[in-house]
Design a protein around this motif. Structure first.
Motif, mmCIF file in Angstrom:
data_model
loop_
_atom_site.group_PDB
_atom_site.id
_atom_site.type_symbol
_atom_site.label_atom_id
_atom_site.label_comp_id
_atom_site.label_asym_id
_atom_site.label_seq_id
_atom_site.Cartn_x
_atom_site.Cartn_y
_atom_site.Cartn_z
ATOM 1 N N ARG A 1 -48.562 79.266 69.427
ATOM 2 C CA ARG A 1 -49.587 78.383 69.696
ATOM 3 C C ARG A 1 -50.364 78.030 68.273
ATOM 4 N NH1 ARG A 1 -50.306 76.989 74.909
ATOM 5 N NH2 ARG A 1 -49.551 78.598 76.350
ATOM 6 N N ALA A 2 -50.762 78.789 67.319
ATOM 7 C CA ALA A 2 -51.432 78.615 66.111
ATOM 8 C C ALA A 2 -50.475 78.036 65.254
ATOM 9 C CB ALA A 2 -51.856 79.775 65.594
ATOM 10 N N LYS A 3 -49.202 78.606 65.359
ATOM 11 C CA LYS A 3 -48.174 77.792 64.323
ATOM 12 C C LYS A 3 -47.688 76.454 64.839
ATOM 13 C CE LYS A 3 -45.060 78.070 61.049
ATOM 14 N NZ LYS A 3 -45.362 78.036 59.673
ATOM 15 N N ILE A 4 -47.772 76.138 65.971
ATOM 16 C CA ILE A 4 -47.468 74.847 66.427
ATOM 17 C C ILE A 4 -48.673 73.904 65.797
ATOM 18 C CG2 ILE A 4 -47.322 73.164 68.481
ATOM 19 C CD1 ILE A 4 -46.069 75.484 69.786
ATOM 20 N N VAL B 1 -50.460 74.450 62.909
ATOM 21 C CA VAL B 1 -50.059 74.301 61.816
ATOM 22 C C VAL B 1 -49.050 73.310 61.580
ATOM 23 C CG1 VAL B 1 -49.176 75.452 59.750
ATOM 24 C CG2 VAL B 1 -50.994 76.611 61.327
ATOM 25 N N ASN B 2 -48.084 73.325 62.241
ATOM 26 C CA ASN B 2 -46.883 72.608 61.980
ATOM 27 C C ASN B 2 -47.234 70.890 62.348
ATOM 28 O OD1 ASN B 2 -45.038 74.324 60.758
ATOM 29 N ND2 ASN B 2 -44.227 74.720 62.799
ATOM 30 N N ALA B 3 -48.037 70.767 63.272
ATOM 31 C CA ALA B 3 -48.290 69.584 63.559
ATOM 32 C C ALA B 3 -49.138 68.859 62.555
ATOM 33 C CB ALA B 3 -49.135 69.569 65.058
ATOM 34 N N GLN B 4 -49.810 69.605 61.878
ATOM 35 C CA GLN B 4 -50.639 68.958 60.897
ATOM 36 C C GLN B 4 -49.481 68.965 59.488
ATOM 37 O OE1 GLN B 4 -53.766 68.211 60.472
ATOM 38 N NE2 GLN B 4 -53.745 68.783 62.472
ATOM 39 N N LYS B 5 -48.586 69.730 59.215
ATOM 40 C CA LYS B 5 -47.555 69.354 58.244
ATOM 41 C C LYS B 5 -46.523 68.520 58.596
ATOM 42 C CE LYS B 5 -47.111 74.129 56.558
ATOM 43 N NZ LYS B 5 -46.181 75.364 56.546
ATOM 44 N N TYR B 6 -46.293 68.101 60.034
ATOM 45 C CA TYR B 6 -45.304 67.016 60.219
ATOM 46 C C TYR B 6 -45.940 66.145 61.024
ATOM 47 C CZ TYR B 6 -42.060 70.396 58.201
ATOM 48 O OH TYR B 6 -41.394 71.174 57.328
ATOM 49 N N PRO B 7 -46.830 65.261 60.972
ATOM 50 C CA PRO B 7 -47.487 64.618 61.589
ATOM 51 C C PRO B 7 -46.627 63.462 62.408
ATOM 52 C CG PRO B 7 -48.093 63.998 59.272
ATOM 53 C CD PRO B 7 -47.272 65.002 59.469
ATOM 54 N N ASP C 1 -44.808 94.224 69.522
ATOM 55 C CA ASP C 1 -45.622 95.188 70.224
ATOM 56 C C ASP C 1 -46.212 96.307 69.176
ATOM 57 O OD1 ASP C 1 -46.739 96.715 72.491
ATOM 58 O OD2 ASP C 1 -44.869 97.665 72.481
ATOM 59 N N VAL C 2 -45.193 96.721 68.332
ATOM 60 C CA VAL C 2 -45.576 97.739 67.099
ATOM 61 C C VAL C 2 -46.691 97.230 66.480
ATOM 62 C CG1 VAL C 2 -44.668 98.866 65.316
ATOM 63 C CG2 VAL C 2 -43.468 98.727 67.483
ATOM 64 N N LEU C 3 -46.620 95.822 65.933
ATOM 65 C CA LEU C 3 -47.544 95.236 65.037
ATOM 66 C C LEU C 3 -48.819 94.772 65.782
ATOM 67 C CD1 LEU C 3 -45.221 93.381 62.518
ATOM 68 C CD2 LEU C 3 -46.193 95.649 62.294
ATOM 69 N N ASP C 4 -48.863 94.873 67.186
ATOM 70 C CA ASP C 4 -50.182 94.291 67.957
ATOM 71 C C ASP C 4 -50.085 92.909 67.466
ATOM 72 O OD1 ASP C 4 -51.998 94.583 69.979
ATOM 73 O OD2 ASP C 4 -53.453 94.994 68.261
ATOM 74 N N VAL C 5 -49.149 92.069 67.774
ATOM 75 C CA VAL C 5 -49.213 90.440 67.629
ATOM 76 C C VAL C 5 -49.056 89.994 68.954
ATOM 77 C CG1 VAL C 5 -48.038 88.675 66.773
ATOM 78 C CG2 VAL C 5 -48.200 90.727 65.065
ATOM 79 N N ASP C 6 -50.144 89.233 69.307
ATOM 80 C CA ASP C 6 -50.034 88.197 70.498
ATOM 81 C C ASP C 6 -49.106 87.128 69.959
ATOM 82 O OD1 ASP C 6 -50.381 86.315 72.398
ATOM 83 O OD2 ASP C 6 -52.296 87.117 72.819
ATOM 84 N N LEU C 7 -47.674 87.421 70.554
ATOM 85 C CA LEU C 7 -46.839 86.025 70.228
ATOM 86 C C LEU C 7 -46.966 84.847 70.872
ATOM 87 C CD1 LEU C 7 -43.375 88.019 70.560
ATOM 88 C CD2 LEU C 7 -44.380 87.040 68.502
ATOM 89 N N GLU C 8 -47.525 84.809 71.862
ATOM 90 C CA GLU C 8 -48.179 83.401 72.376
ATOM 91 C C GLU C 8 -49.222 82.836 71.911
ATOM 92 O OE1 GLU C 8 -49.768 81.424 76.583
ATOM 93 O OE2 GLU C 8 -49.345 83.606 76.691
ATOM 94 N N MET C 9 -50.225 83.736 71.267
ATOM 95 C CA MET C 9 -51.156 83.031 70.534
ATOM 96 C C MET C 9 -50.913 82.698 69.109
ATOM 97 S SD MET C 9 -54.878 84.661 69.714
ATOM 98 C CE MET C 9 -54.314 85.950 68.306
ATOM 99 N N ALA C 10 -49.846 83.560 68.394
ATOM 100 C CA ALA C 10 -49.143 83.292 67.257
ATOM 101 C C ALA C 10 -48.482 81.867 67.284
ATOM 102 C CB ALA C 10 -48.570 84.399 66.601
#
Length: 124
Positions: free
Chosen positions: A91-94, A96-102, A80-89
């Motif tokens: 999903r994006a990280k998942i 990234v990890n799908a690419q790193k860990y086929p 909240d303080v950093l104005d980060v959308d955790l759900e979006m973050a």
């Protein structure tokens, strides 16, 4: 209850107590780390096979739930303080990890993605 409503409830809780002054990114990150350590300490000397029996004790389960809630709460406050959308973050990280860990390389092992790269078949 949604992430947005939990975030709003935590924001109101902090505002009502005039705690925003203490909820800097640095302080929240340190508090998050401290609470994660408190969660970890609950399991520190248990063997993996002991955990489920240990959690059968309601006081142990409650302690775990409280520490998990503290970790989650500080993470929500930091986002909240950093104005980060955790759900979006997340999903994006998942993605990234799908690419790193086929799946074909990562299934059934705990190798880091850098070690998986050497397992990739050579391009023909």
């Amino acid at each position: 209850m949604s992430i947005e409503s939990l975030t709003a409830q935590l924001r109101d809780f902090a505002q009502d107590r005039e705690w925003e002054q203490f909820h800097t990114p640095r302080n929240l990150a340190m508090a998050l780390s401290g609470e994660a350590g408190e969660l970890l300490s609950l399991f520190q000397w248990l063997r993996d096979g002991q955990v489920s029996g240990w959690l059968d004790d309601p006081s142990n389960r409650t302690a775990v739930e409280h520490e998990m809630a503290d970790v989650f709460g500080y993470l929500l406050r930091l986002a909240d303080v950093l104005d980060v959308d955790l759900e979006m973050a997340l999903r994006a990280k998942i993605d990234v990890n799908a690419q790193k860990y086929p799946v074909e390389l990562a299934r059934g092992n705990a190798l880091k993605y850098t070690a998986l790269a050497s397992r990739r078949p050579a391009d023909s």
